[in-house]
Scaffold this active site. Structure first.
Site, PDB file in Angstrom:
ATOM      1  N   TYR A  80       1.315  -1.399  -0.242  1.00 35.45           N
ATOM      2  CA  TYR A  80       0.051   0.036  -0.160  1.00 35.45           C
ATOM      3  C   TYR A  80       0.856   1.148  -0.489  1.00 35.45           C
ATOM      4  CZ  TYR A  80      -4.603  -2.457  -0.341  1.00 35.45           C
ATOM      5  OH  TYR A  80      -5.650  -2.384  -0.711  1.00 35.45           O
ATOM      6  N   ARG A  83       2.112   1.882  -3.569  1.00 33.97           N
ATOM      7  CA  ARG A  83       0.960   2.166  -4.493  1.00 33.97           C
ATOM      8  C   ARG A  83       0.823   4.173  -3.720  1.00 33.97           C
ATOM      9  NH1 ARG A  83      -4.418  -0.961  -4.296  1.00 33.97           N
ATOM     10  NH2 ARG A  83      -4.792   0.321  -5.788  1.00 33.97           N
ATOM     11  N   HIS A 132     -15.031   1.728  -2.664  1.00 34.37           N
ATOM     12  CA  HIS A 132     -14.480   0.926  -2.220  1.00 34.37           C
ATOM     13  C   HIS A 132     -13.254   1.704  -1.292  1.00 34.37           C
ATOM     14  CE1 HIS A 132     -14.214  -2.028  -5.886  1.00 34.37           C
ATOM     15  NE2 HIS A 132     -15.650  -1.365  -5.287  1.00 34.37           N
ATOM     16  N   CYS A 160      -1.836   2.946  15.800  1.00 29.70           N
ATOM     17  CA  CYS A 160      -2.724   4.413  15.810  1.00 29.70           C
ATOM     18  C   CYS A 160      -2.308   4.795  16.929  1.00 29.70           C
ATOM     19  CB  CYS A 160      -4.487   3.814  16.623  1.00 29.70           C
ATOM     20  SG  CYS A 160      -5.345   4.671  17.112  1.00 29.70           S
ATOM     21  N   SER A 202     -13.754  -2.027 -15.741  1.00 32.27           N
ATOM     22  CA  SER A 202     -13.435  -3.686 -16.683  1.00 32.27           C
ATOM     23  C   SER A 202     -15.323  -4.388 -16.264  1.00 32.27           C
ATOM     24  CB  SER A 202     -12.511  -4.458 -16.251  1.00 32.27           C
ATOM     25  OG  SER A 202     -12.740  -4.804 -14.536  1.00 32.27           O
ATOM     26  N   ASN A 226     -13.880   3.211 -23.098  1.00 28.68           N
ATOM     27  CA  ASN A 226     -13.001   2.579 -22.890  1.00 28.68           C
ATOM     28  C   ASN A 226     -11.633   2.471 -23.959  1.00 28.68           C
ATOM     29  OD1 ASN A 226     -11.750   0.227 -21.690  1.00 28.68           O
ATOM     30  ND2 ASN A 226     -13.568  -0.712 -20.297  1.00 28.68           N
ATOM     31  N   ALA A 244      -9.948   7.603 -21.759  1.00 29.55           N
ATOM     32  CA  ALA A 244     -11.018   8.846 -21.421  1.00 29.55           C
ATOM     33  C   ALA A 244     -10.974  10.237 -21.561  1.00 29.55           C
ATOM     34  CB  ALA A 244     -11.028   8.374 -19.976  1.00 29.55           C
TER      35      ALA A 244
HETATM   36  P1  OAD Z   1      -9.398  -2.737 -13.918  1.00 33.68           P
HETATM   37  O1  OAD Z   1      -8.087  -2.754 -14.395  1.00 33.68           O
HETATM   38  O2  OAD Z   1     -10.521  -4.324 -14.024  1.00 33.68           O
HETATM   39  O3  OAD Z   1      -9.657  -2.223 -15.737  1.00 33.68           O
HETATM   40  C1  OAD Z   1      -9.783  -1.151 -16.119  1.00 33.68           C
HETATM   41  C2  OAD Z   1     -10.256  -1.133 -16.970  1.00 33.68           C
HETATM   42  O4  OAD Z   1      -9.439   0.625 -17.829  1.00 33.68           O
HETATM   43  C3  OAD Z   1     -10.225  -1.822 -18.091  1.00 33.68           C
HETATM   44  O5  OAD Z   1     -11.853  -1.747 -18.621  1.00 33.68           O
HETATM   45  C4  OAD Z   1      -8.788  -1.068 -19.190  1.00 33.68           C
HETATM   46  O6  OAD Z   1      -9.649  -1.119 -20.704  1.00 33.68           O
HETATM   47  C5  OAD Z   1      -9.660   0.663 -18.672  1.00 33.68           C
HETATM   48  N1  OAD Z   1      -8.392   1.340 -19.228  1.00 33.68           N
HETATM   49  C6  OAD Z   1      -7.165   1.605 -19.148  1.00 33.68           C
HETATM   50  N2  OAD Z   1      -6.488   2.725 -19.785  1.00 33.68           N
HETATM   51  C7  OAD Z   1      -7.817   3.411 -20.199  1.00 33.68           C
HETATM   52  C8  OAD Z   1      -8.061   4.873 -20.617  1.00 33.68           C
HETATM   53  N3  OAD Z   1      -7.066   6.005 -20.903  1.00 33.68           N
HETATM   54  N4  OAD Z   1      -9.343   5.626 -20.949  1.00 33.68           N
HETATM   55  C9  OAD Z   1     -10.361   3.921 -20.299  1.00 33.68           C
HETATM   56  N5  OAD Z   1     -10.263   3.156 -20.411  1.00 33.68           N
HETATM   57  C10 OAD Z   1      -9.189   2.611 -19.755  1.00 33.68           C
HETATM   58  O7  OAD Z   1     -10.140  -1.930 -12.916  1.00 33.68           O
HETATM   59  P2  OAD Z   1     -11.965  -1.030 -12.149  1.00 33.68           P
HETATM   60  O8  OAD Z   1     -12.525  -1.905 -13.278  1.00 33.68           O
HETATM   61  O9  OAD Z   1     -11.983  -0.459 -11.538  1.00 33.68           O
HETATM   62  O10 OAD Z   1     -11.140  -3.242  -5.621  1.00 33.68           O
HETATM   63  O11 OAD Z   1     -11.010  -2.973 -11.292  1.00 33.68           O
HETATM   64  C11 OAD Z   1     -12.658  -3.173 -10.730  1.00 33.68           C
HETATM   65  C12 OAD Z   1     -12.258  -3.404  -9.354  1.00 33.68           C
HETATM   66  O12 OAD Z   1     -10.881  -4.742  -9.062  1.00 33.68           O
HETATM   67  C13 OAD Z   1     -11.203  -2.357  -8.173  1.00 33.68           C
HETATM   68  O13 OAD Z   1     -11.425  -1.085  -7.804  1.00 33.68           O
HETATM   69  C14 OAD Z   1     -10.486  -2.933  -7.190  1.00 33.68           C
HETATM   70  C15 OAD Z   1      -9.963  -3.953  -8.272  1.00 33.68           C
HETATM   71  O14 OAD Z   1      -9.663  -5.282  -7.281  1.00 33.68           O
HETATM   72  C16 OAD Z   1     -10.499  -3.292  -5.263  1.00 33.68           C
HETATM   73  O15 OAD Z   1      -9.775  -2.974  -4.716  1.00 33.68           O
HETATM   74  C17 OAD Z   1     -11.373  -3.469  -4.273  1.00 33.68           C
HETATM   75 ZN    ZN Z   2      -6.613   3.116  18.032  1.00 33.79          ZN
END
Ligand code: OAD
Ligand code: ZN
Length: 260
Positions: A80, A83, A132, A160, A202, A226, A244
């Site tokens: 983390y 990141r 999230h 903490c 995705s 996308n 985007a």
């Molecule tokens: P993903 O990594 O699964 O998907 C990212 C999407 O962004 C893909 O469909 C790509 O094609 C698209 N993409 C990449 N670059 C782009 C751009 N410049 N413009 C437009 N689209 C683009 O990420 P999420 O769908 O956000 O959860 O993933 C959902 C969740 O899964 C996250 O919030 C996280 C992860 O595990 C948790 O941590 C709980």
């Molecule tokens: Zn505490």
């Protein structure tokens, strides 16, 4: 048809679709937006599932579950903190700012994001639901005290300040429920909506991926942006293939320039 005229035709189709998307946004009564990691990709933040996606290099079960944290909090915090460094150095990109513009035009009513990077807030959007959580925040596993980081923590795992127990990232891990306030707000916004922008996700993580279906069930319009097709493309009325950060500013400019 040679390659060049094929390309021109393809570009014209995309431009026409962007134009249609702009028109539909202007006509909408209550437009909402679902964003995923793709909207922050152009800010230099890695996505989860693409070519260089985080889940290609790291295992969910080692880093993003409550069990992983119980087993090895230091390892989870190392990841983390790495990141956080990327995210603290990142800036919103034109896609984030275009959503601010759409909100200021009173077209976009709310953003529901799966992202934990806080870039919608930094860009200046006002109605934001963070499904999230937020990586800039930690919470105490004992007393629930919340701490907001101005920079990534130096000492890990951080403790903490109130009770000295472990702090954990204030994000939702796999196997954990979405905080009910955020989930209720997301459902409320999407149930009211007659148009949803679905950007850079995705569309495979639930319940986030369910939200656009609520709009579809109410005969609303789904506009997806996308670079690749997603699990939600089949319900999209308009699928805008591209970045985007390039497409959203075009939509905003069209709305500014034209009287639909
Ligand atoms: P993903 O990594 O699964 O998907 C990212 C999407 O962004 C893909 O469909 C790509 O094609 C698209 N993409 C990449 N670059 C782009 C751009 N410049 N413009 C437009 N689209 C683009 O990420 P999420 O769908 O956000 O959860 O993933 C959902 C969740 O899964 C996250 O919030 C996280 C992860 O595990 C948790 O941590 C709980
Ligand atoms: Zn505490």
């Amino acid at each position: 048809m040679n390659n060049i005229s094929g390309l021109i035709l393809f570009m014209n189709i995309i431009e026409e679709q962007i134009n249609n998307a702009a028109k539909l946004l202007v006509k909408s009564r209550f437009a909402v937006c679902l964003t995923g990691a793709g909207i922050s990709a152009e800010s230099g933040i890695p996505t989860f599932r693409g070519k260089n996606g985080l889940w290609r290099k790291f295992k969910v079960e080692d880093l993003a579950t409550p069990e992983a944290f119980n087993r090895n909090p230091k390892l989870v915090w190392e990841w983390y903190r790495w990141r956080m460094k990327l995210i603290f150095n990142a800036k919103p990109n034109p896609a984030h700012y275009a959503l601010v513009d759409l909100e200021n035009m009173e077209i976009l009513k709310c953003i529901v994001t799966q992202n934990v990077d806080g870039l919608h807030t930094i860009a200046g959007s006002k109605c934001i639901v963070e499904l999230h959580g937020n990586i800039r925040r930690a919470r105490c596993i004992n007393c629930n005290y919340k701490l907001i980081f101005e920079k990534p923590p130096e000492k890990i795992p951080p403790k903490c300040p109130k009770c000295n127990s472990l702090l954990r990232p204030d994000v939702v891990w796999f196997g954990e429920p979405i905080p009910s306030e955020a989930l209720n707000m997301a459902f409320k916004m999407f149930s009211k909506a007659d148009l949803a922008l679905v950007i850079g996700t995705s569309g495979i993580v639930y319940p986030a991926a369910y939200l656009p279906y609520l709009v579809k069930e109410n005969n609303g319009v789904i506009i997806e942006i996308n670079i690749n097709r997603s699990a939600l493309t089949r319900i999209a009325d308009i699928y805008l293939q591209g970045k985007a950060g390039e497409i959203l500013p075009k939509i905003v400019n069209l709305i500014r320039r034209k009287n639909y």
